[in-house]
Design an enzyme around this catalytic site. Structure first.
Site, PDB file in Angstrom:
ATOM      1  N   GLN A 145       0.862  -1.190   0.000  1.00 25.79           N
ATOM      2  CA  GLN A 145       0.000   0.000   0.000  1.00 25.79           C
ATOM      3  C   GLN A 145       0.893   1.232   0.000  1.00 25.79           C
ATOM      4  O   GLN A 145       1.558   1.525   0.995  1.00 25.79           O
ATOM      5  CB  GLN A 145      -0.873  -0.039   1.259  1.00 25.79           C
TER       6      GLN A 145
ATOM      7  N   SER B 129       0.914   6.468   2.403  1.00 27.54           N
ATOM      8  CA  SER B 129       1.523   7.436   3.322  1.00 27.54           C
ATOM      9  C   SER B 129       2.839   7.993   2.787  1.00 27.54           C
ATOM     10  O   SER B 129       3.580   7.298   2.084  1.00 27.54           O
ATOM     11  CB  SER B 129       1.789   6.780   4.675  1.00 27.54           C
TER      12      SER B 129
ATOM     13  N   GLU C  55     -11.810  -3.042   4.672  1.00 26.99           N
ATOM     14  CA  GLU C  55     -10.833  -3.729   5.520  1.00 26.99           C
ATOM     15  C   GLU C  55     -11.379  -3.844   6.945  1.00 26.99           C
ATOM     16  O   GLU C  55     -11.193  -2.979   7.771  1.00 26.99           O
ATOM     17  CB  GLU C  55      -9.511  -2.969   5.453  1.00 26.99           C
TER      18      GLU C  55
ATOM     19  N   GLU D 221      -5.473   9.604  18.327  1.00 32.43           N
ATOM     20  CA  GLU D 221      -6.033  10.958  18.445  1.00 32.43           C
ATOM     21  C   GLU D 221      -6.961  11.265  17.271  1.00 32.43           C
ATOM     22  O   GLU D 221      -7.999  11.905  17.421  1.00 32.43           O
ATOM     23  CB  GLU D 221      -4.909  12.011  18.484  1.00 32.43           C
TER      24      GLU D 221
HETATM   25  C1  LIG Z   1       3.181  -0.372  11.718  1.00 30.69           C
HETATM   26  C2  LIG Z   1       2.687   0.570  10.649  1.00 30.69           C
HETATM   27  C3  LIG Z   1       2.438   0.100   9.387  1.00 30.69           C
HETATM   28  C4  LIG Z   1       1.989   0.981   8.383  1.00 30.69           C
HETATM   29  N1  LIG Z   1       1.828   0.487   7.104  1.00 30.69           N
HETATM   30  C5  LIG Z   1       1.494   1.337   6.112  1.00 30.69           C
HETATM   31  C6  LIG Z   1       1.432   0.885   4.745  1.00 30.69           C
HETATM   32  O1  LIG Z   1       1.684  -0.289   4.440  1.00 30.69           O
HETATM   33  N2  LIG Z   1       1.139   1.773   3.773  1.00 30.69           N
HETATM   34  C7  LIG Z   1       0.858   3.071   4.053  1.00 30.69           C
HETATM   35  O2  LIG Z   1       0.561   3.823   3.121  1.00 30.69           O
HETATM   36  N3  LIG Z   1       0.917   3.548   5.333  1.00 30.69           N
HETATM   37  C8  LIG Z   1       1.221   2.709   6.365  1.00 30.69           C
HETATM   38  N4  LIG Z   1       1.315   3.181   7.661  1.00 30.69           N
HETATM   39  C9  LIG Z   1       1.165   4.615   7.897  1.00 30.69           C
HETATM   40  C10 LIG Z   1       0.002   5.025   8.757  1.00 30.69           C
HETATM   41  O3  LIG Z   1      -1.189   5.060   8.014  1.00 30.69           O
HETATM   42  C11 LIG Z   1       0.366   6.418   9.316  1.00 30.69           C
HETATM   43  O4  LIG Z   1       1.459   6.235  10.197  1.00 30.69           O
HETATM   44  C12 LIG Z   1      -0.756   7.044  10.075  1.00 30.69           C
HETATM   45  O5  LIG Z   1      -1.764   7.419   9.186  1.00 30.69           O
HETATM   46  C13 LIG Z   1      -0.270   8.306  10.852  1.00 30.69           C
HETATM   47  O6  LIG Z   1       0.400   9.162  10.013  1.00 30.69           O
HETATM   48  P1  LIG Z   1       1.853   9.740  10.395  1.00 30.69           P
HETATM   49  O7  LIG Z   1       2.718   8.599  10.794  1.00 30.69           O
HETATM   50  O8  LIG Z   1       2.304  10.600   9.273  1.00 30.69           O
HETATM   51  O9  LIG Z   1       1.653  10.610  11.694  1.00 30.69           O
HETATM   52  P2  LIG Z   1       1.065  12.096  11.759  1.00 30.69           P
HETATM   53  O10 LIG Z   1      -0.151  12.182  10.928  1.00 30.69           O
HETATM   54  O11 LIG Z   1       2.180  13.045  11.487  1.00 30.69           O
HETATM   55  O12 LIG Z   1       0.668  12.178  13.270  1.00 30.69           O
HETATM   56  C14 LIG Z   1       1.645  12.418  14.300  1.00 30.69           C
HETATM   57  C15 LIG Z   1       0.881  12.623  15.597  1.00 30.69           C
HETATM   58  O13 LIG Z   1       0.006  13.733  15.470  1.00 30.69           O
HETATM   59  C16 LIG Z   1      -1.322  13.350  15.801  1.00 30.69           C
HETATM   60  N5  LIG Z   1      -2.278  14.051  14.941  1.00 30.69           N
HETATM   61  C17 LIG Z   1      -2.214  14.169  13.596  1.00 30.69           C
HETATM   62  N6  LIG Z   1      -3.301  14.829  13.137  1.00 30.69           N
HETATM   63  C18 LIG Z   1      -4.059  15.116  14.219  1.00 30.69           C
HETATM   64  C19 LIG Z   1      -5.313  15.746  14.398  1.00 30.69           C
HETATM   65  N7  LIG Z   1      -6.012  16.228  13.348  1.00 30.69           N
HETATM   66  N8  LIG Z   1      -5.801  15.876  15.655  1.00 30.69           N
HETATM   67  C20 LIG Z   1      -5.124  15.374  16.720  1.00 30.69           C
HETATM   68  N9  LIG Z   1      -3.932  14.744  16.615  1.00 30.69           N
HETATM   69  C21 LIG Z   1      -3.405  14.618  15.383  1.00 30.69           C
HETATM   70  C22 LIG Z   1      -1.363  11.854  15.555  1.00 30.69           C
HETATM   71  O14 LIG Z   1      -2.367  11.225  16.316  1.00 30.69           O
HETATM   72  C23 LIG Z   1       0.008  11.414  15.977  1.00 30.69           C
HETATM   73  O15 LIG Z   1       0.074  11.212  17.356  1.00 30.69           O
HETATM   74  C24 LIG Z   1       1.752   2.329   8.689  1.00 30.69           C
HETATM   75  C25 LIG Z   1       1.972   2.791   9.990  1.00 30.69           C
HETATM   76  C26 LIG Z   1       2.441   1.943  10.962  1.00 30.69           C
HETATM   77  C27 LIG Z   1       2.679   2.471  12.350  1.00 30.69           C
END
Ligand SMILES: Cc1cc2nc3c(=O)[nH]c(=O)nc-3n(C[C@H](O)[C@H](O)[C@H](O)COP(=O)(O)OP(=O)(O)OC[C@H]3O[C@@H](n4cnc5c(N)ncnc54)[C@H](O)[C@@H]3O)c2cc1C
Length: 383
Positions: free
Chosen positions: A128, A131, A246, A365
């Site tokens: 996928q 991100s 999903e 969150e």
């Molecule tokens: C183990 C794992 C596997 C994954 N596998 C895939 C994959 O195969 N393909 C893929 O595309 N993605 C994948 N992901 C990505 C996943 O979808 C993202 O990590 C997730 O959507 C969070 O985005 P970010 O890591 O950029 O964090 P951010 O969006 O930067 O968030 C950082 C922090 O800010 C908080 N935050 C952000 N926005 C808000 C808001 N509006 N209000 C309050 N708090 C907020 C979040 O809760 C978090 O604590 C995976 C993630 C993990 C951990």
């Protein structure tokens, strides 16, 4: 004739359990959405193929693509639960849970004819590619660009967190096709052959010491125009529609918790207040999962359901892993491979991984915002 559906489902569960016992690709060493060791990939492909061939996966697909008429939708939950209960590998990657529903709903006849049989046979493992470093919770802010050039697209950008990207044959990619449109309206979905020149998959080594996800760099990657999924600039709808499909995680998570609660109790004398609290949370998590499964089956699911199950599961899982680690005292510092480590460091790995579950598939969150805004109709957060 009266058909006792509970009895029929019990029989189905016993049949699936026996099937898994016979064909499973071996125990899953670590908990979580992990990437297998390279030598396990072929056995996992074989097991995935066997599950599809037996009709245990993909029963809800249209019959012309291998689905089964009159299938019982509860069976999909039973299969997910039994794989989790057995502690073995299920299918890996984004093919069965995400790409297949996207292709069935939005794909061209040619795309369906080519890719769906290869998802069923597990010839193709998908990843996928959604991100990005600057676009996770705010996925619509993604900046990977796709520019049309004759009969193909030229794609450049960077993806991250790509689980199993290093094992993937095909990627389900979101890229920006109209930088001038409002952010949700300028995205398109593509099928990407991962062996295309310009695709650079770099595994990330995580705090667990394992490499489960990757960075994927795309440098002027040529994608045939025929690989667009759905309409141009309609990728946001394609992606959201497939994410809604999903739902097996709703069933599998709580079964894992129950299994690990048994392991926790077997670790030895524990503080009854802590284990009592965790055991209660595990049982509540299981009850929530069952309630949401019945909402899904009855078509009465609301926006809070999956979000609440996911939050409660991931927080309980974290508390469980912390308790398992704490029980080992200083021995909790010994990790996998150290003869001093309890259960060869399983708890240490589970503890280090547990926070990933609070982020993957929607951070806690952000899911709380979903519950507040969409289910409780509270004022929207400023955007
Ligand atoms: C183990 C794992 C596997 C994954 N596998 C895939 C994959 O195969 N393909 C893929 O595309 N993605 C994948 N992901 C990505 C996943 O979808 C993202 O990590 C997730 O959507 C969070 O985005 P970010 O890591 O950029 O964090 P951010 O969006 O930067 O968030 C950082 C922090 O800010 C908080 N935050 C952000 N926005 C808000 C808001 N509006 N209000 C309050 N708090 C907020 C979040 O809760 C978090 O604590 C995976 C993630 C993990 C951990």
């Amino acid at each position: 004739m009266r058909i006792d559906t509970a009895e029929r489902l019990d029989r189905f569960r016993a049949e699936v359990r026996a099937f898994i016992a016979e064909y499973n690709p071996g125990p899953k060493r670590h908990t979580g959405v992990r990437a297998p060791e390279p030598e396990l990939v072929e056995p996992i492909r074989g097991f995935t193929r066997a599950l599809f061939d037996a009709g245990y996966l993909g029963a809800d697909w249209p019959e012309r693509y291998g689905g089964r008429a009159g299938h019982d939708p509860r069976e999909a939950f039973v299969v997910a639960e039994e794989i989790a209960r057995a502690g073995t590998w299920g299918p890996i990657g984004a093919g069965p849970p995400l790409a297949a529903p996207a292709l069935i709903t939005f794909g061209t006849p040619e795309q369906r004819a080519h890719y769906l049989p290869r998802i069923r046979s597990a010839e193709h493992i998908w990843c996928q590619l959604f991100s990005e470093p600057g676009a996770g919770s705010d996925l619509a802010g993604l900046s990977t660009r796709a520019v049309r050039d004759g009969d193909h697209w030229r794609v450049s950008g960077q993806k991250v967190w790509t689980t199993n990207g290093h094992h993937a044959d095909v990627g389900y990619l979101l890229a920006r096709t109209d930088p001038d449109a409002p952010k949700h309206a300028g995205i398109s979905a593509f099928i990407l052959d991962m062996s295309t020149p310009g695709v650079d998959v770099r595994p990330l080594r995580e705090i667990t010491g394992t490499s489960d996800f990757n960075e994927v760099f795309l440098d002027d990657v040529h994608i045939p125009a025929a690989n667009l999924i759905g309409r141009l600039h309609d990728g946001w709808r394609v992606a959201n529609s497939s994410l809604l499909h999903e739902r097996s995680g709703v069933a599998a998570g709580s079964v894992e918790l129950v299994r690990h609660l048994d392991d926790l109790l077997a670790l030895g004398p524990t503080d009854p207040a802590t284990t009592g609290r965790i055991a209660t949370a595990v049982l509540v998590s299981d009850a929530m999962s069952k309630a949401v499964q019945s909402h899904i089956l009855a078509g009465t699911e609301d926006a809070a359901d999956a979000a609440a199950v996911k939050i409660f599961f991931s927080e309980t899982n974290l508390a469980l892993a912390e308790a398992g680690l704490a029980l080992q005292g200083p021995g909790g510092l010994a990790a996998e491979g150290d003869p001093e480590a309890t259960a060869d460091g399983w708890w240490q790995d589970a503890f280090l991984y547990a926070r990933a579950y609070t982020i993957a598939g929607g951070a806690t969150e952000v899911l709380k915002n979903v519950i507040a805004e969409r289910a409780l109709r509270m004022p929207r957060e400023p955007r």
